[in-house]
Design a protein around this motif. Structure first.
Motif, mmCIF file in Angstrom:
data_model
loop_
_atom_site.group_PDB
_atom_site.id
_atom_site.type_symbol
_atom_site.label_atom_id
_atom_site.label_comp_id
_atom_site.label_asym_id
_atom_site.label_seq_id
_atom_site.Cartn_x
_atom_site.Cartn_y
_atom_site.Cartn_z
ATOM 1 N N LEU A 1 0.550 -1.161 0.281
ATOM 2 C CA LEU A 1 0.078 -0.349 0.002
ATOM 3 C C LEU A 1 1.032 1.083 0.620
ATOM 4 O O LEU A 1 2.151 0.949 0.452
ATOM 5 C CB LEU A 1 -1.471 0.404 0.782
ATOM 6 C CG LEU A 1 -2.084 -0.921 1.108
ATOM 7 C CD1 LEU A 1 -2.621 -0.794 2.656
ATOM 8 C CD2 LEU A 1 -3.131 -0.390 0.525
ATOM 9 N N GLY A 2 0.745 2.358 -0.822
ATOM 10 C CA GLY A 2 0.902 3.190 -0.772
ATOM 11 C C GLY A 2 0.578 4.574 -1.187
ATOM 12 O O GLY A 2 -0.349 4.022 -1.952
ATOM 13 N N GLY A 3 0.572 6.175 -0.817
ATOM 14 C CA GLY A 3 0.090 6.660 -2.062
ATOM 15 C C GLY A 3 0.608 6.632 -3.395
ATOM 16 O O GLY A 3 1.675 6.466 -3.823
ATOM 17 N N ARG B 1 -2.472 5.447 10.332
ATOM 18 C CA ARG B 1 -3.820 5.823 10.384
ATOM 19 C C ARG B 1 -4.485 6.570 9.620
ATOM 20 O O ARG B 1 -5.743 6.988 8.630
ATOM 21 C CB ARG B 1 -4.214 6.569 11.824
ATOM 22 C CG ARG B 1 -4.186 5.524 13.264
ATOM 23 C CD ARG B 1 -5.040 4.940 13.456
ATOM 24 N NE ARG B 1 -6.471 4.657 13.015
ATOM 25 C CZ ARG B 1 -6.200 3.049 12.314
ATOM 26 N NH1 ARG B 1 -5.580 2.176 13.381
ATOM 27 N NH2 ARG B 1 -7.476 2.661 11.730
ATOM 28 N N GLN B 2 -3.224 7.805 9.245
ATOM 29 C CA GLN B 2 -4.191 8.508 8.261
ATOM 30 C C GLN B 2 -4.045 8.160 6.908
ATOM 31 O O GLN B 2 -5.116 8.510 6.832
ATOM 32 C CB GLN B 2 -2.728 9.662 8.409
ATOM 33 C CG GLN B 2 -3.167 10.765 7.040
ATOM 34 C CD GLN B 2 -1.863 11.475 6.811
ATOM 35 O OE1 GLN B 2 -0.563 11.178 6.564
ATOM 36 N NE2 GLN B 2 -1.920 12.845 5.998
ATOM 37 N N GLU C 1 -3.733 15.586 3.963
ATOM 38 C CA GLU C 1 -2.176 16.378 4.593
ATOM 39 C C GLU C 1 -3.239 17.552 5.023
ATOM 40 O O GLU C 1 -3.653 18.114 4.639
ATOM 41 C CB GLU C 1 -1.405 16.591 3.462
ATOM 42 C CG GLU C 1 -0.622 15.692 2.646
ATOM 43 C CD GLU C 1 0.282 14.928 4.151
ATOM 44 O OE1 GLU C 1 0.600 15.523 5.288
ATOM 45 O OE2 GLU C 1 0.762 13.891 3.575
ATOM 46 N N PRO C 2 -2.878 18.176 6.527
ATOM 47 C CA PRO C 2 -3.072 19.188 7.361
ATOM 48 C C PRO C 2 -2.297 20.266 6.225
ATOM 49 O O PRO C 2 -1.633 19.955 5.484
ATOM 50 C CB PRO C 2 -2.267 18.953 8.011
ATOM 51 C CG PRO C 2 -1.527 17.979 8.737
ATOM 52 C CD PRO C 2 -1.512 16.771 7.262
ATOM 53 N N ALA C 3 -3.672 21.066 5.375
ATOM 54 C CA ALA C 3 -3.481 22.383 4.325
ATOM 55 C C ALA C 3 -3.427 23.246 5.519
ATOM 56 O O ALA C 3 -3.941 23.204 6.525
ATOM 57 C CB ALA C 3 -4.245 22.340 3.083
#
Lengths: 265, 278
Positions: B47-49, B248-249, B256-258
């Protein structure tokens, strides 16, 4: 200073490119000559279908173009020869310029347009759609499977096409010769045969063989080095055509000079 | 790199063993020292982005990229140092199904699937014909051997690609994004196919994906890759219960926190100040 660096860089890039072409050609030669004795047979079926594609299917357009070229040559030669009352030299002018120069060159240009570009597009598309990777993961070497049959087909077909082109050029010249220069058809052919030496034809065929190798190497190399994305295939195809035309003329110059200085004539 | 401990201690040697694998494209390092084992007969999902390096990892595992350093052991051979001939020999034990199928457009489905058999075996045409039918039957494409790839739908292309990957009866099967670009029903069909293959042949299956639902359905174990590092490895259960923030993210699909508000930006700057003073 800046300029010299740039020139040096361009020369290095050009040499590296020529090196990649030579490497590809050498690998294809290995798969044609050496590998069959090591249990890796030539893909005859693929080579034959390539030969059909780049050779036989090129005949109609090539015939038409070289017929016109023969006719043009006769017209141009006659323009000058008429002044000397030497119209009977039209046949030899056409025969020699076709077999030594224009037959191989025009054939090469037609083949670049039809096949050189097609090689780049075909292999480039396969690269973009991961088909080349798929071949590799199936333990099938793309150079063996895709490139070598093209080399074999082109190395054989270009001299054949050139021979045909020469004949069509002579035919084109003959149309003018018979209608305007007082030749009979048979007389024109005799004059053509008398004008030609074997070395005229052979030197043209050697050149056309080299053209075939050059066109295939450039087309395949451009295809193999295609970047990601469909627009890159278009770029590869264009540069395959441009580079092939340039290199064919460069090879032409080298071999013409070689024949001139080695042949004495 | 922190990794979750794997629960099962295997008795058979691993099918694939990676040790400190590093891969670079030119100057840029994509994988920064990846280490894990793939057990025989298990389905491992990577898995991975996007841009995490998971596709590069897959390409390296099938020998399309050479690592800059590290080891990949498959069947007693180190993929990082094998000769081209040895690599080709290894590849006959592997099958790969590409993202877009990568079927040869100039050949029919039948010719595509039969290609590895014609290239690598001396089987009679009639035998190849039978094997071809068998493979197409396995992926649910019976009767499609005379179609060309352009006549097939996306899902059928993937199935045909799987049939081709299965042609040589591989011990290890690789999938690159098997459900990418497919509608949910067709994608579920591909997941089902992978489960059936796992059940029927007990082969080692490695799947690269970012589809979580599909991953949890087919996986025995999972590896999560982030920016070229393995940040977690474990069974589906272990992954579900992981408290690692990145895991978890990814699993909870948190963006991603923007930095959207001026106030946030100010806060961030002051926090940085505090951080640097400390």
């Amino acid at each position: 200073m800046e300029l010299t660096v740039q020139i040096g860089q361009s020369v290095l890039n050009a040499l590296a490119y020529l090196g990649s072409l030579a490497t590809l050609s050498t690998r294809a030669a290995y798969y044609t000559v050496v590998a069959p004795f090591r249990g890796r047979p030539i893909r005859m079926q693929r080579a034959i279908s390539q030969a059909m594609q780049c050779g036989v299917r090129a005949l109609p357009i090539l015939s038409l173009i070289t017929f016109f070229i023969g006719l043009i040559l006769a017209l141009q030669a006659a323009y000058e020869l008429k002044r000397f009352g030497a119209m009977n030299f039209v046949a030899s002018a056409v025969a020699i310029s076709m077999s030594r120069e224009l037959g191989p060159l025009i054939t090469a240009i037609v083949v670049i347009g039809r096949s050189g570009s097609a090689f780049a597009a075909e292999i480039g598309t396969m690269k973009v759609t991961e088909e080349l990777d798929a071949l590799e993961t199936m333990a099938i070497n793309p150079v063996h499977f895709l490139v070598t049959p093209k080399f074999i087909a082109m190395a054989i077909m270009l001299p054949c096409l050139t021979t045909w082109a020469n004949a069509m050029g002579v035919l084109g010249g003959m149309v003018f010769g018979v209608s305007n220069a007082g030749f009979t058809a048979l007389g024109y052919l005799h004059a053509t045969a008398d004008a030609l030496f074997l070395r005229d034809i052979v030197s043209g065929l050697i050149k056309s063989f080299m053209f075939g190798i050059t066109i295939t190497a450039v087309g395949c190399q451009e295809g193999l080095s295609t970047g990601a994305g469909a627009e890159q295939v278009g770029r590869s195809t264009t540069s395959a055509v441009v580079i092939s035309i340039f290199l064919v003329i460069a090879v032409d110059l080298i071999f013409t000079a070689l024949f001139y200085f080695l042949g004495g004539k | 790199m922190s990794s979750l401990p794997s629960s099962a201690i295997p008795s058979t040697p691993p099918a694939i063993s990676l040790h400190n694998l590093r891969v670079s494209y030119g100057e840029r390092e994509i994988l920064h020292g990846v280490t894990f084992d793939v057990q025989q007969g298990e389905t491992l999902v990577i898995l991975g982005g996007s841009g995490s390096g998971k596709s590069t990892l897959l390409r390296t595992l099938v020998g399309l990229e050479r690592p800059t350093s590290g080891e990949i052991w498959i069947k007693g051979k180190n993929l990082a140092t094998v000769s081209d001939d040895e690599l080709d020999a290894l590849r006959r034990h592997m099958g790969m199904s590409f993202q877009g199928g990568a079927l040869f457009g100039s050949m029919t489905v039948g010719e595509n699937v039969a290609l590895p058999l014609r290239e690598h075996t001396k089987l009679e045409d009639s035998t190849i014909e039978i094997m071809l039918r068998l493979k197409l039957d396995q992926v649910g494409l019976s009767g499609y051997e005379d179609y060309v790839p352009s006549q097939l739908s996306g899902g059928m292309k993937k199935r045909a690609a799987v049939a081709r990957a299965l042609a040589m009866d591989p011990e290890i099967l690789f999938f690159d994004e098997p459900s990418a670009g497919l509608d949910p029903i067709i994608a579920a069909g591909i997941d089902q196919l992978i489960l059936e293959l796992k059940e029927a042949f007990k082969m080692t299956i490695i799947v690269v994906t970012h589809e979580l639902a599909s991953a949890f359905l087919i996986a025995d174990r999972m590896v999560l890759i982030n920016k070229g590092d393995v940040i977690a490895i474990g069974t589906t259960e272990e992954m579900r219960n992981s408290t690692h923030p990145r895991v978890r993210q990814f699993l909870d699909r948190i963006a991603e926190p923007a930095v959207s508000q001026e106030l946030d930006y100010l806060q961030m700057l002051t926090e940085e100040r505090h951080g640097s003073r400390r």
